[in-house]
Motif scaffolding. Structure first.
Motif, mmCIF file in Angstrom:
data_model
loop_
_atom_site.group_PDB
_atom_site.id
_atom_site.type_symbol
_atom_site.label_atom_id
_atom_site.label_comp_id
_atom_site.label_asym_id
_atom_site.label_seq_id
_atom_site.Cartn_x
_atom_site.Cartn_y
_atom_site.Cartn_z
ATOM 1 N N SER A 216 10.046 5.684 14.090
ATOM 2 C CA SER A 216 9.750 5.950 15.496
ATOM 3 C C SER A 216 9.597 4.671 16.305
ATOM 4 O O SER A 216 9.371 4.716 17.504
ATOM 5 N N HIS A 217 9.696 3.522 15.645
ATOM 6 C CA HIS A 217 9.562 2.269 16.396
ATOM 7 C C HIS A 217 10.831 1.426 16.364
ATOM 8 O O HIS A 217 10.814 0.265 16.744
ATOM 9 N N LYS A 218 11.908 2.025 15.891
ATOM 10 C CA LYS A 218 13.147 1.248 15.783
ATOM 11 C C LYS A 218 13.602 0.732 17.144
ATOM 12 O O LYS A 218 14.239 -0.310 17.243
ATOM 13 N N ASP A 219 13.265 1.469 18.198
ATOM 14 C CA ASP A 219 13.708 1.045 19.524
ATOM 15 C C ASP A 219 13.052 -0.259 19.956
ATOM 16 O O ASP A 219 13.475 -0.890 20.924
ATOM 17 N N LEU A 220 11.990 -0.660 19.263
ATOM 18 C CA LEU A 220 11.303 -1.880 19.674
ATOM 19 C C LEU A 220 11.928 -3.145 19.071
ATOM 20 O O LEU A 220 11.531 -4.248 19.434
ATOM 21 N N VAL A 221 12.879 -2.968 18.176
ATOM 22 C CA VAL A 221 13.451 -4.142 17.501
ATOM 23 C C VAL A 221 13.910 -5.180 18.517
ATOM 24 O O VAL A 221 13.582 -6.364 18.425
ATOM 25 N N GLY A 222 14.662 -4.701 19.521
ATOM 26 C CA GLY A 222 15.171 -5.616 20.534
ATOM 27 C C GLY A 222 14.051 -6.376 21.222
ATOM 28 O O GLY A 222 14.141 -7.596 21.421
ATOM 29 N N SER A 223 12.993 -5.674 21.583
ATOM 30 C CA SER A 223 11.896 -6.343 22.284
ATOM 31 C C SER A 223 11.224 -7.377 21.399
ATOM 32 O O SER A 223 10.945 -8.496 21.849
ATOM 33 N N PHE A 224 10.996 -7.005 20.153
ATOM 34 C CA PHE A 224 10.351 -7.968 19.259
ATOM 35 C C PHE A 224 11.223 -9.201 19.091
ATOM 36 O O PHE A 224 10.744 -10.328 19.127
#
Lengths: 950, 161
Positions: A216-224
């Motif tokens: 559920s947090h894969k979308d944050l990869v780019g931000s990280f």
């Protein structure tokens, strides 16, 4: 700032601290503290104590508690102090309660109200103090009382408050995940907080959340990735730099998160490759913090979807760490190597000598880490060397915690990779001898089973050889002379002290455990006389010795008697005349009068069996039948005629258990329950039902030895374990655990010298994989140390890593069988050598000129990524929350002069470390002040006055 | 996660303890005894890490004082080593070339500073400047409170004259 005085402590308190500082023994210190406790106990309950006095008492309580004494009589006063209006007192109160109370303390309920009030305070310092207390004191019961307020504080104007609120929510999450799961979006929002401190703090809860649910947090990869990029490019305020490294702690946390997100996910991992590569290239390997980041990068690389390029870089970095003289770095290198070999085991080969150095290092920590690495890289070709080393080390330590761990590892490796059964038995014996009390008793059963089953149906001579070697080894263990007392003193002082009271000390002053004795008795009983080398009376005598040495222990005596029975019956069955030693007879006599009914029964059984004739004996105790399946007639058909007769005579018909249970009333519930429990754990119908029948009739199919063995086990369990552990269930799980099939498969395989060839050819293909960079500089760099490396070490390396260096080189030259591969590998090598010729050329950038690309992307990317993040989440306050990048750059530009100040500060800070010019005066002044206070430094602790950073 | 922070002198005397995981008073004494036995006897050139009861303890010696932090197996030891140094640098800045005596007599100040650096066993602030600013804000408030108290007592004193 002055060191003491000026903070309002009284002379009394300073005297206390001083006298404790000067006390020469723990006893003296305790005396002083006890006196102080008495004083405080009296004073603190006096009426109308001035508040300042009270504050000092509280601090004195903290001091007492810190020294390990109980100050619980004063807790309530600390709680009261948190209610005070003055921040000064409130802060002291909060400090004291956070130090005094654990989260489950009864007094906490009295503080919750105050905390609620303080969280609403106008003064942000009060809020901060309350949040500190929240983190420590609020438990899952009280979370709801403050949760709403803490969430509101996430949007407090002061960044210090926001940061602490994030951490408090993180703590709530750890305590009771369900209470905050609906607030996860808040953490995401806080990731774009203006303040880097808040953003850094948010990474802690996010790390935990991602650990539990990656998807559920894969979308944050780019931000990280973009945050990491910005951090690495020094876009954070200068004050976050640490020893010239930009915000290293945030970088490490981000790398940890990326490692989780990229694990097993090619797409996510590909987004990270560039930035991880950049960070690895930039990291400053001369400083600790640089290496900390580098290590985290390696961890990340080993966790995410593998990239050959990064793998090569990681291997290089490890090589550097392992070559270092600093123990810390070598330790990290070994650890990192352990992670990297999960991707490709061959990477360890180039570091073999470094690993062996670490193994022989006097530093225990490093040694243990190296054993961990060896454990990870064990295969059937090197298991002998590794396990031998482990056992050697296991014998030399007396830390029971670690001994247990290493013993279980030895057992595991031996079970998994044993090259031969003989070796397996020898290894097990060693483990039992030296750490017998610490290993799982199941291991003993495995060993017995292995000896009984041998390693195949068709190879009988090998089986009997194995057994006779086992018999001999056990006789040797029993006959070993008393160990020198120094050995006992040096190696097992803790064991010796309690061994005399416990039954686990064997006849020769040797420490043997139950498992060991059990195995010895069983093997001697089954196979002691099998090969005709030892006479029955000799073995019988030995068994009597065992029983005598453990005269206080019924279990051991039971083992011995059963073994004796087997020996006798085999002897008789073979048609030889049985002459019992007098000591055997007296043993049996004494046991038949034993208080233990079990022993008594065994003794009488033995007597009865001896009086039978040879043929009956052969049926009762068939030779070597321990692993034959007992055929059980579950329907008990041979009783049919008897049952029929009884029924005809008017007996009630038998009701099945099921039928009976229907008519059962509640009074039988316990019984029923018991039955249930037994069916849960007992899946062995075989032993349950026919037991009484067999013992009454001794049907020829079931050997008595089997029965006896079962009873022995159950007996032992009952004595030494909680009764809830069913003996049979234990046996069942043992069967689940057995890995003996592996052992059998290994049998007859060539030893490691021949097994080395596949591994070396593997190393070749590893070069082909494009990760040859590590290798390319390896031969040249390894050549020189090789000259001085002692023969012994090389041998060890060879046996550990499956081939010496020269061997692998030979193989390389002769490896032309795989035509195309070999040529490719040589091409790779030449490429690699060119890379070596131009050291500044980036090793990572084979193929693609990423320099410019990464530069341009880095300027564009972050904006987009972060905007994307905000957009997708549809936050209402998008406009309020400008993205990270612009803010950081804003901060950077506006605080131009700030930066100057900071650099000044920074240089001051570093100046502190190297040149102590003005501070010398400081220290002298301090010294004078201390003398004024009456502390005499000269005698006790001259170092007291050295500055910590000096 | 950091389970606890210990400051022990070379003689094995406790200078500061902070427990982030629950330990009873008895366990605490045992932990301190065990660890000081392990750490104080280690040679100077060995690594700064010790494996202990399935955890790892990272320690660093400054003059006669050992700073120890206990962490989980999977944590980054070098990072913790630097967190210790970070703490010491902040102490140094606050006390002005800190020495053991500062910590002996002002252990509560050290606690306040530690509370600004670590919270619930995690690093909460990695900027020295921010920590310094917060601590000094608290101190100035304390000073103000003190002045106020003094002035009130002066007024009372004058009034009762």
């Amino acid at each position: 700032m002055g060191s003491q005085g000026g903070f309002g402590q009284s002379k009394e308190f300073l005297d206390l601290v001083k006298s404790i500082g000067e006390s020469r023994s723990k006893a003296e210190e305790d005396r002083i503290v006890l006196r102080e406790i008495e004083t405080l106990r009296r004073r603190i309950t006096e009426p109308d104590i001035p508040k300042r006095k009270m504050k000092e008492y509280i601090i004195r309580l903290v001091y007492i508690e810190m020294l390990g004494h109980d100050a619980s009589f004063g807790y309530i006063h600390a709680v009261k102090m948190t209610h005070d209006d003055s921040l000064l007192l409130k802060r002291t109160g909060y400090l004291a309660v956070t130090l005094f109370l654990n989260e489950d303390h009864d007094l906490i309920i009295l503080i919750v109200n105050t905390i609620q009030k303080d969280l609403k305070s106008d003064n942000f310092l009060v809020v901060c103090a309350a949040l500190n207390a929240v983190c420590k004191l609020i438990n899952d019961e009280t979370i709801p009382a403050v949760l709403q307020q803490v969430v509101e504080l996430l949007y407090h104007p002061k960044e210090a408050v926001r940061k602490k609120a994030v951490m408090a929510l993180h703590r709530f999450y750890q305590r009771s995940p369900s209470s905050v799961t609906h607030l996860v979006t808040n953490f995401r929002k806080k990731l774009c907080d203006n303040d880097p401190g808040v953003m850094g703090a948010t990474l802690c809860p996010l790390f935990d959340l991602i650990m539990i649910d990656v998807n559920s947090h894969k979308d944050l990869v780019g931000s990280f990735v973009s945050i990491l990029k910005q951090v690495a490019e020094r876009r954070l305020p200068k004050s976050y730099d640490y020893h010239q490294t930009p915000a290293p702690f945030i970088q490490i946390k981000l790398l940890k998160i990326l490692a989780l997100l990229g694990s097993g996910d090619k797409q996510s991992s590909e987004q990270m490759y560039t930035i991880i590569g950049d960070i690895m290239r930039r990291s400053d390997t001369t400083s600790n913090i640089g290496n900390a980041i580098l290590y985290e990068c390696i961890c990340c690389v080993s966790s995410i979807h593998p990239s050959p390029k990064l793998f090569g870089a990681a291997a290089d970095a490890i090589a550097k760490l392992l070559k270092s003289d600093v123990h810390n770095l070598r330790y990290m290198g070994i650890d990192a190597l352990g992670r990297l070999i999960r991707i490709n085991p061959e990477v360890a080969e180039q570091h073999q000598l470094a690993v062996i150095d670490c193994l022989e290092d006097p530093d225990d920590t490093l040694k243990r880490k190296t054993f961990e690495l060896l454990y990870k890289m064990t295969k059937s070709s090197n298991v002998e060397v590794i396990v031998d080393r482990m056992i050697e080390y296991m014998i030399s330590i007396n830390d029971n915690h670690y001994k247990t761990e290493i013993a279980s590892r030895c057992v595991e490796l031996a079970e998994q990779f044993a090259p031969s059964n003989r070796w397996f038995i020898q290894t097990m014996n060693k483990v039992f001898q030296h750490a017998g009390d610490l290993v799982n008793p199941k291991v003993a059963h495995n060993l017995m089973r292995l000896i009984a089953e041998g390693f195949g149906e068709d190879d009988d001579t090998a089986d009997s050889q194995l057994r006779s070697s086992a018999v001999e080894s056990y006789l040797r263990i029993m006959g070993e002379p008393k160990l020198p007392s120094t050995f006992l003193q040096v190696n097992c002082p803790t064991l010796v002290s309690y061994a005399w009271s416990s039954p686990s000390i064997c006849m020769c002053g040797m420490l043997l455990c139950f498992c060991c004795i059990q195995v010895i008795c069983w093997v001697l009983g089954e196979y002691g006389t099998a090969d005709g080398k030892y006479s029955a009376s000799y073995i019988g005598g030995k068994l009597c010795d065992v029983a005598e040495a453990h005269s206080s222990d019924d279990t051991v005596k039971a083992y011995a008697v059963t073994a004796l029975m087997k020996v006798c019956s085999y002897e008789k069955a073979a048609g030889r005349k049985l002459d019992m030693l007098s000591e055997c007879q007296s043993l049996i006599e004494s046991l038949s009068a034993s208080h233990s009914t079990d022993l008594q029964q065994r003794a009488y059984e033995l007597k009865a069996i001896i009086s039978l004739d040879g043929i009956a004996m052969e049926n009762i105790m068939p030779l070597d039948a321990s692993c034959e399946d007992i055929e059980i007639d579950k329907s008990l058909s041979f009783l049919n005629s008897y049952v029929q007769k009884s029924l005809e005579e008017g007996a009630k018909p038998y009701l099945t258990e099921h039928e009976r249970s229907r008519t059962r009333n509640i009074s039988n519930f316990r019984n029923h329950d018991h039955h249930d429990a037994s069916t849960h754990s007992l899946r062995f119908e075989a032993y349950e039902v026919p037991k009484p029948v067999i013992s009454a009739r001794l049907p020829p199919t079931a050997s008595l030895t089997e029965l006896a063995a079962v009873r022995e086990q159950s007996y032992q369990r009952e004595v030494h374990r909680s009764p809830s552990v069913g003996s049979l269930s234990d046996k069942g799980s043992q069967e689940l655990r057995l890995r003996l099939d592996g052992v059998q498969k290994k049998w007859g395989r060539p030893t490691y010298s021949s097994a080395a060839s596949p591994s070396t050819s593997d190393s070749e293909s590893h070069t082909v994989n494009g990760t040859g960079k590590g290798k390319s500089f390896e031969p040249s760099s390894r050549r020189q140390p090789e000259v001085e490396i002692p023969e012994e070490k090389q041998k060890l390396a060879a046996s550990l890593f499956g081939g010496t260096t020269s061997k692998s080189e030979k193989k390389q030259s002769g490896g032309g069988i795989k035509g195309s591969k070999a040529t490719r590998s040589t091409a790779d090598q030449t490429r690699a050598t060119t890379a070596v010729v131009h050291p500044p050329v980036d090793l990572l950038d084979f193929g693609e000129p990423s320099g410019a690309a990464s530069g341009s992307s880095s300027t564009v990317d972050p904006f987009k990524q972060l905007e994307g993040l905000v957009d997708t989440n549809q936050y209402s306050n998008v406009s309020k929350d400008p993205d990270l990048l612009s803010l950081y750059s804003d901060a950077a530009s506006t605080s131009g002069q700030n930066q100057n100040q900071e650099t000044g500060n920074l240089s001051h800070g570093s100046g502190n470390r190297t040149t102590k010019g003005p501070n010398l005066k400081d220290a002298l002044g301090k010294d004078a002040l201390v003398r004024q206070m009456g502390v005499t430094p000269a005698t006790q602790n001259p170092n007291l006055f050295k500055d910590l950073l000096g | 996660m950091i389970h606890f922070v210990l400051l022990i002198s070379r003689q094995g005397k406790v200078r500061l303890t902070k427990w982030y995981s629950p330990y009873s008073q008895k366990e605490r004494s045992k932990v301190i005894r065990e660890l000081s036995g392990m750490i104080l006897t280690r040679g100077p050139k060995l690594s700064n890490f010790v494996e202990w009861r399935g955890f790892k303890v990272v320690y660093k010696r400054y003059a006669s004082l050992y700073f120890c932090m206990c962490i989980n197996q999977e944590d980054n030891e070098l990072e913790i080593l630097e967190i210790i140094h970070h703490f010491v640098e902040i102490l140094d800045r606050y006390f002005g070339s800190v020495c053991e005596l500062d910590l002996i007599f002002n252990f509560h100040k050290a606690y306040y500073i530690l509370d600004e650096i670590l919270i619930a066993g995690e690093l909460q602030e990695s900027s020295k400047k921010t920590v310094a600013r917060l601590v000094s804000a608290q101190d100035s408030l304390v000073d103000a409170a003190k002045e106020e108290a003094n002035s009130i007592s002066n007024i009372i004193a004058q009034a009762t004259k």
